[in-house]
Design a protein around this motif. Structure first.
Motif, PDB file in Angstrom:
ATOM      1  N   LEU A 443       0.831  -1.198   0.000  1.00 39.34           N
ATOM      2  CA  LEU A 443       0.000   0.000   0.000  1.00 39.34           C
ATOM      3  C   LEU A 443       0.870   1.254   0.000  1.00 39.34           C
ATOM      4  CD1 LEU A 443      -2.841   1.231   0.141  1.00 39.34           C
ATOM      5  CD2 LEU A 443      -2.641   1.164   2.639  1.00 39.34           C
ATOM      6  N   LEU A 444       1.934   1.254   0.795  1.00 40.86           N
ATOM      7  CA  LEU A 444       2.848   2.398   0.839  1.00 40.86           C
ATOM      8  C   LEU A 444       3.466   2.647  -0.534  1.00 40.86           C
ATOM      9  CD1 LEU A 444       4.424   4.535   2.464  1.00 40.86           C
ATOM     10  CD2 LEU A 444       6.134   2.769   2.948  1.00 40.86           C
ATOM     11  N   ASN A 445       3.902   1.586  -1.191  1.00 42.88           N
ATOM     12  CA  ASN A 445       4.505   1.736  -2.512  1.00 42.88           C
ATOM     13  C   ASN A 445       3.472   2.236  -3.527  1.00 42.88           C
ATOM     14  OD1 ASN A 445       7.120   0.917  -4.121  1.00 42.88           O
ATOM     15  ND2 ASN A 445       5.400   0.251  -5.371  1.00 42.88           N
ATOM     16  N   SER A 446       2.230   1.756  -3.414  1.00 42.24           N
ATOM     17  CA  SER A 446       1.178   2.185  -4.334  1.00 42.24           C
ATOM     18  C   SER A 446       0.850   3.662  -4.138  1.00 42.24           C
ATOM     19  CB  SER A 446      -0.085   1.332  -4.133  1.00 42.24           C
ATOM     20  OG  SER A 446       0.176  -0.022  -4.416  1.00 42.24           O
ATOM     21  N   VAL A 447       0.743   4.089  -2.868  1.00 44.66           N
ATOM     22  CA  VAL A 447       0.466   5.501  -2.585  1.00 44.66           C
ATOM     23  C   VAL A 447       1.609   6.372  -3.094  1.00 44.66           C
ATOM     24  CG1 VAL A 447       0.182   7.217  -0.750  1.00 44.66           C
ATOM     25  CG2 VAL A 447      -1.017   5.025  -0.608  1.00 44.66           C
ATOM     26  N   TYR A 448       2.849   5.932  -2.854  1.00 47.01           N
ATOM     27  CA  TYR A 448       4.007   6.710  -3.301  1.00 47.01           C
ATOM     28  C   TYR A 448       4.037   6.798  -4.838  1.00 47.01           C
ATOM     29  CZ  TYR A 448       8.853   8.179  -3.939  1.00 47.01           C
ATOM     30  OH  TYR A 448       9.981   8.870  -4.322  1.00 47.01           O
ATOM     31  N   THR A 449       3.761   5.677  -5.506  1.00 43.46           N
ATOM     32  CA  THR A 449       3.733   5.668  -6.968  1.00 43.46           C
ATOM     33  C   THR A 449       2.662   6.611  -7.485  1.00 43.46           C
ATOM     34  OG1 THR A 449       4.489   3.367  -7.014  1.00 43.46           O
ATOM     35  CG2 THR A 449       3.458   4.213  -9.010  1.00 43.46           C
ATOM     36  N   TYR A 450       1.496   6.557  -6.851  1.00 47.79           N
ATOM     37  CA  TYR A 450       0.381   7.412  -7.260  1.00 47.79           C
ATOM     38  C   TYR A 450       0.737   8.889  -7.118  1.00 47.79           C
ATOM     39  CZ  TYR A 450      -4.279   9.517  -7.103  1.00 47.79           C
ATOM     40  OH  TYR A 450      -5.374  10.307  -7.330  1.00 47.79           O
ATOM     41  N   VAL A 451       1.236   9.269  -5.928  1.00 49.92           N
ATOM     42  CA  VAL A 451       1.576  10.671  -5.670  1.00 49.92           C
ATOM     43  C   VAL A 451       2.737  11.109  -6.557  1.00 49.92           C
ATOM     44  CG1 VAL A 451       2.468  12.267  -3.923  1.00 49.92           C
ATOM     45  CG2 VAL A 451       0.674  10.636  -3.325  1.00 49.92           C
ATOM     46  N   ASN A 452       3.721  10.234  -6.735  1.00 47.40           N
ATOM     47  CA  ASN A 452       4.893  10.569  -7.540  1.00 47.40           C
ATOM     48  C   ASN A 452       4.544  10.712  -9.023  1.00 47.40           C
ATOM     49  OD1 ASN A 452       7.784  11.014  -7.538  1.00 47.40           O
ATOM     50  ND2 ASN A 452       7.975   9.086  -8.650  1.00 47.40           N
ATOM     51  N   SER A 453       3.380  10.201  -9.406  1.00 45.00           N
ATOM     52  CA  SER A 453       2.960  10.277 -10.810  1.00 45.00           C
ATOM     53  C   SER A 453       2.128  11.515 -11.112  1.00 45.00           C
ATOM     54  CB  SER A 453       2.164   9.017 -11.186  1.00 45.00           C
ATOM     55  OG  SER A 453       2.972   7.864 -11.103  1.00 45.00           O
ATOM     56  N   PHE A 454       1.844  12.331 -10.079  1.00 47.02           N
ATOM     57  CA  PHE A 454       1.151  13.595 -10.339  1.00 47.02           C
ATOM     58  C   PHE A 454       2.076  14.505 -11.132  1.00 47.02           C
ATOM     59  CE2 PHE A 454      -1.822  13.409  -6.398  1.00 47.02           C
ATOM     60  CZ  PHE A 454      -2.584  12.479  -7.060  1.00 47.02           C
ATOM     61  N   ASP A 455       1.573  15.062 -12.195  1.00 49.45           N
ATOM     62  CA  ASP A 455       2.365  15.909 -13.092  1.00 49.45           C
ATOM     63  C   ASP A 455       1.898  17.353 -12.960  1.00 49.45           C
ATOM     64  OD1 ASP A 455       3.467  17.257 -15.329  1.00 49.45           O
ATOM     65  OD2 ASP A 455       3.665  15.356 -16.404  1.00 49.45           O
ATOM     66  N   PHE A 456       2.748  18.184 -12.363  1.00 46.36           N
ATOM     67  CA  PHE A 456       2.366  19.575 -12.109  1.00 46.36           C
ATOM     68  C   PHE A 456       2.094  20.323 -13.406  1.00 46.36           C
ATOM     69  CE2 PHE A 456       3.614  24.067 -11.542  1.00 46.36           C
ATOM     70  CZ  PHE A 456       2.602  24.453 -10.671  1.00 46.36           C
ATOM     71  N   ASP A 457       2.922  20.085 -14.423  1.00 41.91           N
ATOM     72  CA  ASP A 457       2.730  20.780 -15.700  1.00 41.91           C
ATOM     73  C   ASP A 457       1.367  20.459 -16.306  1.00 41.91           C
ATOM     74  OD1 ASP A 457       5.170  22.061 -15.587  1.00 41.91           O
ATOM     75  OD2 ASP A 457       6.229  20.418 -16.581  1.00 41.91           O
TER      76      ASP A 457
END
Length: 837
Positions: A443-457
């Motif tokens: 779950l931690l890895n999934s949450v991190y992957t999800y958040v890390n995949s947010f693209d500000f641009d």
């Protein structure tokens, strides 16, 4: 219950046995497991239901009413007829004056109305201080309007108000008699005047209306409550049919939340599934280990004639008694935790969303049901294990899976080999503990992957492609009618002199009818056979031989942001004024149909008698951050370079719709402050988007997922650690005599420690391997597929959280066995050997 063989009433004995088993210290872990599972369920349902209530309230405030449905621009006669309809539970109405006029209303568009009590309450315009206007010269409004006008929110204040009707602009002085907060999310603010003033200045219109809004003043907007919020659309259709209103009854879409659909249920179901698995793994393991330790006790009960059914009942009664302790504590802790997390979620979804704190009984009822379901499903297999064992098997039980012995060549015995053998004693227990430990890491890895995949641009691309975007407040805030030519020369001159300026450019807009030649009409005819949307309006375009177009003028720098669909930008030919870019028909079908193609020649009328033929160079898409908020007609846009656009307009004084610019990092904060001051004090007609503020919004959204995901990961990690501690502790204590025997034949204390440490590390290594496998599967399937539809999501594969968890996991699994051994070693080898079986 009567005994199956002898019909003896032994219910009291079963209760006594279950009650006595509650005194064991092993039950503390079981109670803690039940508390954690119930806590998670309660928090989940608290957040889900409270969030739904808050979102529904926010939607109502955005739409502007809590009523079920309404009809706009009807006459007084039509309203009187409608109010007599038996299927309408309650009704309210308002008479329209017009709009407030003045510079202070540029960023705060405000309607002027009279309203009855129901309409005022259901549109959130009912005073919390004072009252609704009653005397002719009285006025009530929101604190937002008063702040925009620079007037104190004090009852009795004299206010000079200028407002426009369909035919006139009127100025009068009123006395403030009522005040309410107002909603910044509402598309309009409201000023309410009195009924006597309304009857004198804008009496209600009589007769019938046709729904075509060419005038507003004196017409009535009415809203009403229906008998139920279910099937509002159907009820609205019946009203339309009854009164021949022809699709004029609008339904409050905020009540769609009352209907169950997959998109709203899926996140809750996913949360329930994760919590159920975590709770099942822990509670199952606790009862499995407890029954394995007490297996001789259940075997002795069988020798005394206890049936399998009775043993199952003892286990279930014990589980129920533990639930009576754990579930209330879980409910008491879960509700406040959910309420603590709720503001973080709502704060990201909307700064203006109000937090609706609910103590809905369904929260606690659902949590209790799911907690009990988890507990009793977790107890089924352990109970069956206790019920199936025969007295002889129970007396010989050593907690090891049965299997055929294999003849193997003798080899030197090591502590690592002994640890591996110990792990193999109960493969089921090892699997449960491994999965329990792995769940939180996955779950931690999934949450991190999800958040890390947010693209500000991508997140800001719909609002601002550059550091700053400046436009008229009506364009920035999407408040029609739009002023699409209002960025002043003074502002542009000051912006061009800013310190740290890197790039600056403007977007011009002119909306006008453009001719449809025979080639375009023939293509429309062909397309009408393929698209129902085109076929519906085809005859209209044939008779008109023209269509509305948004004609853009773009500075060369901004042309880099255009997205090519067909053809080539050919910037040299475009800049020379011989070529033009066109967009698809955004308002037809799915928005991808194209009327013009590269190589076509089109005539552009510039509205001042000038016409020019251009070659279509490319079909492009204008990014939302650069375009007007309003499409017209078919949704086609033409794009010319700014100099060509201004030449065609016949004036270089034509003002831009938007001006955008980039600033270096050193000066971006000072520019933000300057821009805020300029749009507030120098030219209040202007407003802006800033990547500084958008980045903060983006970061707040990330923080929300980190808080929620981190809290869930922490609780699941605690469940996994408890599972490991419980398994390791009971395993070591159940083998105290076995370990003592090994020490009595020469095994040193250091070797025992090594064996136990290797055994614990074996759990952690299996947990890491399981986490790696499941994290990869979850990342490339669930995370990638569920969130890839977000506009600002760019999937990035990572296993960094799994790698970072390796050392802490190994440390925990190494330390716990040492602590258990230290406690066991407080007794001598001889004392442990003397302990009876």
């Amino acid at each position: 219950m009567n005994d199956i063989l002898f019909r003896n009433n032994n219910e009291s004995i079963l209760k006594k046995l279950a009650k006595r088993s509650m005194k064991s210290q092993k039950n503390y872990v079981a109670i803690l497991a039940i508390i954690l599972a119930t806590l998670l369920f309660t928090s989940l349902f608290t957040i889900a239901i409270s969030l739904q209530s808050s979102m529904q309230d926010s939607n109502m405030r955005t739409i502007g009413t809590s009523a079920h449905a309404g009809v706009k621009h009807i006459t007084l006669d039509e309203y009187n007829a409608l109010s007599s309809y038996s299927e309408i539970k309650e009704i309210g109405h308002s008479i329209i004056f017009g709009y407030a006029v003045g510079d202070c209303f540029n960023k705060t568009p405000t309607e002027v109305r009279w309203a009855d009590t129901n309409y005022a309450k259901w549109t959130f315009n009912y005073p919390d201080m004072g009252r609704l206007p009653e005397k002719e010269n009285e006025l009530a409004t929101s604190r937002i309007v008063l702040a925009a006008m620079g007037i104190p929110d004090e009852i009795g204040t004299q206010i000079e108000l200028t407002y426009s009707t369909d035919n006139d602009t009127i100025t009068n002085t009123f006395t403030l008699c009522g005040i309410w907060n107002g909603d910044s999310v509402a598309y309009r603010q409201t000023i309410l005047l009195s009924e006597p003033y309304t009857e004198r200045v804008v009496p209600a219109v009589h007769g019938t209306s046709d729904g075509i809004v060419t005038a507003s003043t004196g017409y009535i907007d009415c809203i009403f409550m229906l008998p139920t919020a279910w099937n509002i659309e159907k009820q609205a259709q019946e009203i339309e049919t009854q009164y021949e209103l022809d699709d004029r009854v609008s339904v409050n879409t905020a009540y769609n939340a009352a209907e169950i659909n997959l998109s709203t249920v899926l996140p809750v179901l996913s949360g329930v599934l994760v919590i159920f698995i975590a709770g099942y793994l822990l509670i199952y393991n606790v009862f499995y280990i407890s029954i394995a330790q007490d297996i001789r006790f259940y075997g002795m009960l069988k020798t005394l004639g206890t049936t399998s059914r009775q043993i199952c009942k003892i286990v279930y009664k014990k589980a129920f008694r533990l639930s009576l302790v754990g579930i209330p504590l879980g409910l008491a802790l879960g509700w406040p935790i959910g309420q603590v997390l709720l503001p973080s979620i709502i704060g990201i979804l909307s700064e203006d969303m109000q937090i609706i704190v609910t103590v809905n009984p369904f929260i606690f009822l659902a949590a209790i049901i799911f907690a009990l379901l988890t507990i009793f499903i977790s107890c089924q297999k352990p109970a069956k294990m206790a019920a199936r064992v025969s007295p002889i098997e129970a007396l010989r039980y050593v907690g090891q899976s049965s299997g055929k012995k294999k003849n193997k060549r003798s080899r030197p015995i090591s502590t690592i080999m002994m640890a591996m053998k110990n792990l193999g004693r109960s493969k089921k227990k090892v699997i449960i503990v491994t999965l329990s430990c792995a769940l939180s890491i996955v779950l931690l890895n999934s949450v991190y992957t999800y958040v890390n995949s947010f693209d500000f641009d991508k997140f800001v691309s719909t609002l601002s492609l550059t550091d700053f975007t400046v436009s008229d407040a009506t364009v920035i805030n999407s408040n029609s009618p739009f002023n699409t030519a209002n960025v002043s020369k003074d502002f542009i001159e000051q912006a061009e002199s800013l310190d740290g300026l890197e790039d600056i450019g403007s977007i011009y807009l002119y909306s006008s009818p453009q001719p449809l030649d025979n080639t375009a009409l023939n293509l429309l005819k062909k397309m009408s056979g393929q698209s129902e949307a085109v076929a519906t309006d085809y005859e209209n375009y044939v008779s008109r031989k023209e269509h509305g177009v948004n004609l853009y003028g773009l500075d060369v720098w901004l042309a880099e942001y255009l997205q090519v669909i067909e053809g080539d930008l050919n910037t040299e030919k475009w800049q020379s004024g011989n070529g033009i870019y066109v967009t698809p028909m955004k308002m037809m079908g799915d928005g991808t149909l194209t009327l013009y193609h590269p190589g076509d020649n089109i005539t552009v009328n510039c509205g001042n008698g000038i016409s020019k033929i251009y070659e279509v160079l490319a079909v492009i898409d204008v990014p939302q951050a650069l375009e007007t908020p309003l499409y017209i007609d078919m949704g086609i846009a033409f794009v010319l370079p700014s100099n060509e656009f201004l030449n065609n307009m016949g004036s270089t004084d034509y003002l831009p719709m938007k001006t955008v610019f980039n600033i270096d990092d050193e000066h971006i904060i000072s520019t933000e402050n300057w821009l805020q001051n300029y749009t507030t004090n120098t030219d209040s007609n202007l407003d802006y988007y800033s990547k500084v503020t958008l980045r903060q919004t983006f970061q707040d959204m990330i923080n929300m997922f980190q808080i929620i995901g981190g809290a869930l990961c922490a609780i699941l990690a605690l469940i996994g650690i408890l599972n490991f501690i419980n398994s390791m502790t009971t395993s070591i204590l159940s083998r105290h005599k076995e370990i003592a025997m090994l020490q009595s034949v020469g095994m040193t204390g250091q070797q025992v420690k090594e064996m136990l440490i290797f055994e614990g590390i074996g759990y952690s290594l299996l947990g890491v391997l399981c986490s790696l496998l499941l994290s990869v599967i979850a990342s490339v399937t669930v995370v990638k597929m569920m969130w890839a539809e977000l506009d600002y999501f760019t999937w990035h594969f990572t296993l960094l959280p799994v790698a970072l968890c390796v050392i802490p996991l190994i440390a925990i699994t190494a330390v716990v066995p040492l602590l258990c051994y230290k406690k066991m070693a407080q007794q001598t080898v001889v004392e442990r050997l003397r302990i009876a079986e």
